[in-house]
Design a protein around this motif. Structure first.
Motif, PDB file in Angstrom:
ATOM      1  N   LYS A 107       9.144   7.078  15.733  1.00 16.64           N
ATOM      2  CA  LYS A 107       9.741   7.636  14.514  1.00 16.64           C
ATOM      3  C   LYS A 107      11.045   8.384  14.816  1.00 16.64           C
ATOM      4  CE  LYS A 107       6.914   6.241  11.270  1.00 16.64           C
ATOM      5  NZ  LYS A 107       7.382   5.287  10.233  1.00 16.64           N
ATOM      6  N   VAL A 120       9.594   0.493   5.174  1.00 20.66           N
ATOM      7  CA  VAL A 120       8.502   1.459   5.055  1.00 20.66           C
ATOM      8  C   VAL A 120       7.302   1.091   5.932  1.00 20.66           C
ATOM      9  CG1 VAL A 120       7.046   2.691   3.386  1.00 20.66           C
ATOM     10  CG2 VAL A 120       9.236   1.742   2.634  1.00 20.66           C
ATOM     11  N   ILE A 176       3.116   4.367   0.257  1.00 21.37           N
ATOM     12  CA  ILE A 176       4.504   4.724  -0.085  1.00 21.37           C
ATOM     13  C   ILE A 176       5.292   3.482  -0.503  1.00 21.37           C
ATOM     14  CG2 ILE A 176       6.654   5.657   0.855  1.00 21.37           C
ATOM     15  CD1 ILE A 176       4.837   7.389   2.762  1.00 21.37           C
ATOM     16  N   THR A 199      -2.349   8.604   1.550  1.00 21.95           N
ATOM     17  CA  THR A 199      -2.387   7.131   1.521  1.00 21.95           C
ATOM     18  C   THR A 199      -3.510   6.675   2.459  1.00 21.95           C
ATOM     19  OG1 THR A 199      -1.013   6.731   3.462  1.00 21.95           O
ATOM     20  CG2 THR A 199       0.163   7.132   1.373  1.00 21.95           C
ATOM     21  N   ASP A 201       4.889  -7.629   3.414  1.00 25.47           N
ATOM     22  CA  ASP A 201       3.735  -6.965   4.047  1.00 25.47           C
ATOM     23  C   ASP A 201       2.904  -8.035   4.762  1.00 25.47           C
ATOM     24  OD1 ASP A 201       2.421  -3.918   3.171  1.00 25.47           O
ATOM     25  OD2 ASP A 201       1.168  -5.289   4.344  1.00 25.47           O
ATOM     26  N   GLY A 221       6.130  14.248   5.231  1.00 24.89           N
ATOM     27  CA  GLY A 221       5.097  15.027   5.923  1.00 24.89           C
ATOM     28  C   GLY A 221       3.752  14.332   5.713  1.00 24.89           C
ATOM     29  N   SER A 234       0.831  -1.205   0.000  1.00 24.48           N
ATOM     30  CA  SER A 234       0.000   0.000   0.000  1.00 24.48           C
ATOM     31  C   SER A 234       0.863   1.251   0.000  1.00 24.48           C
ATOM     32  CB  SER A 234      -0.897  -0.005   1.254  1.00 24.48           C
ATOM     33  OG  SER A 234      -1.703   1.153   1.326  1.00 24.48           O
ATOM     34  N   TYR A 283       3.886   7.185  18.372  1.00 28.59           N
ATOM     35  CA  TYR A 283       4.351   7.337  16.977  1.00 28.59           C
ATOM     36  C   TYR A 283       5.532   8.301  16.907  1.00 28.59           C
ATOM     37  CZ  TYR A 283       3.866   8.020  11.881  1.00 28.59           C
ATOM     38  OH  TYR A 283       4.080   8.085  10.523  1.00 28.59           O
TER      39      TYR A 283
END
Ligand SMILES: NC(=O)c1ccc[n+]([C@@H]2O[C@H](COP(=O)([O-])OP(=O)(O)OC[C@H]3O[C@@H](n4cnc5c(N)ncnc54)[C@H](O)[C@@H]3O)[C@@H](O)[C@H]2O)c1
Length: 258
Positions: free
Chosen positions: A157, A89, A20, A188, A39, A184, A18, A153
């Motif tokens: 990150k 990703v 990116i 998606t 995935d 940014g 999915s 998150y």
């Protein structure tokens, strides 16, 4: 775009089903690479495989489970004879105000975005040690800019960026470069709740100097640059791809928290 920039290269892309990750896998195949897409979404991987053909091999795995990661990354070597490039990703988030946040939501998010990148980098680098390679880890603007209700998150990150610098330091001796991309707002399924709710979307877009969300392809391009020979002297760095958003800060999401 060059049809041969990555000819003869093998790549793994996590989160390939999915957004990116799918855009990165698609562009890699278009530029000549063989790709193993990792995935948890069987349906998403199958759909991409039917579009990309023999240059794309799906490998179902949860990036937080080491045995599954090891096997999926090994698929690249088994099917294509080696591993040159990796794009980590896969991601998702659960959150909420810190005073109400469930331990399980913290663990889910930090495990996925942070431990997942560690496990993937570990097994990718083991295969790359012989002939060198390039790893691109996807973090977020939120590694630098906090978000109301987003503490797991944001923490995870930020950890991805710090981990990638450490990995760059350790792996340079094996000819492996490691860099981080910090997107940014990207249109998606992950941010469907933002893009589909106009008051929230407007809050976000008001803070972004380029005044729009990125497409997944606009993130894939900078990721592929960092993996390419044009970036052969670039390692341990971070590339913000945010339409200038870091310059203006985050909207106050507490007004949506009720
Ligand atoms: N969309 C944005 O605005 C945005 C902004 C900054 C950073 N990011 C980051 O970019 C990355 C990709 O996000 P996206 O927007 O393309 O989201 P997406 O939801 O479109 O894709 C994420 C993919 O990761 C997969 N995934 C989730 N958990 C997994 C697991 N445990 N093991 C393997 N795969 C798993 C999902 O099945 C999905 O296919 C994420 O790390 C996200 O945090 C996204």
């Amino acid at each position: 775009m060059s049809e041969s920039r990555f000819a003869g290269k093998t790549a793994v892309v996590t989160g390939a089903a999915s957004g990116i990750g799918a855009a990165i896998a698609t562009r890699l195949v278009a530029e000549g690479a063989k790709v193993v897409g990792i995935d948890v979404s069987v349906g998403g991987l199958d759909e991409l495989a039917s579009t990309l053909g023999a240059a794309f091999v799906p490998a179902v795995a949860d990036v937080t489970a080491e045995a599954e990661v090891e096997a999926a990354v090994g698929t690249a070597v088994e099917r294509f004879g080696g591993l040159d490039l990796a794009f980590n990703v896969a991601g998702a988030a659960r959150g909420g105000p810190i005073v109400d946040l469930a331990e399980a939501d913290w663990d889910f998010t930090v495990d996925l975005v942070q431990k997942g990148v560690f496990l993937c980098t570990k097994h990718e680098a083991r295969h790359m040690r012989e002939r060198g390679g390039a790893i691109v880890n996807v973090s977020s603007l939120n590694a630098h800019v906090p978000m109301f209700g987003g503490s797991p998150y944001v923490t995870g990150k930020a950890g991805v960026e710090a981990f990638s610098k450490n990995a760059a330091l350790e792996l340079a001796r094996h000819g492996i470069r490691v860099n981080t991309v910090l997107p940014g707002l990207v249109d998606t399924p992950l941010v469907a709740g933002v893009m589909g709710y106009e008051p929230l979307r407007e809050q976000f877009l008001a803070m972004i100097p380029l005044a729009k969300a990125a497409t997944p392809e606009q993130i894939a391009g900078p990721c592929l640059y960092l993996a390419s020979d044009d970036a052969e002297y670039v390692t341990g760095t971070s590339l913000m791809v945010d339409g200038g958003w870091e310059l203006s800060g985050y909207p106050d999401l507490s007004i949506f928290a009720g």
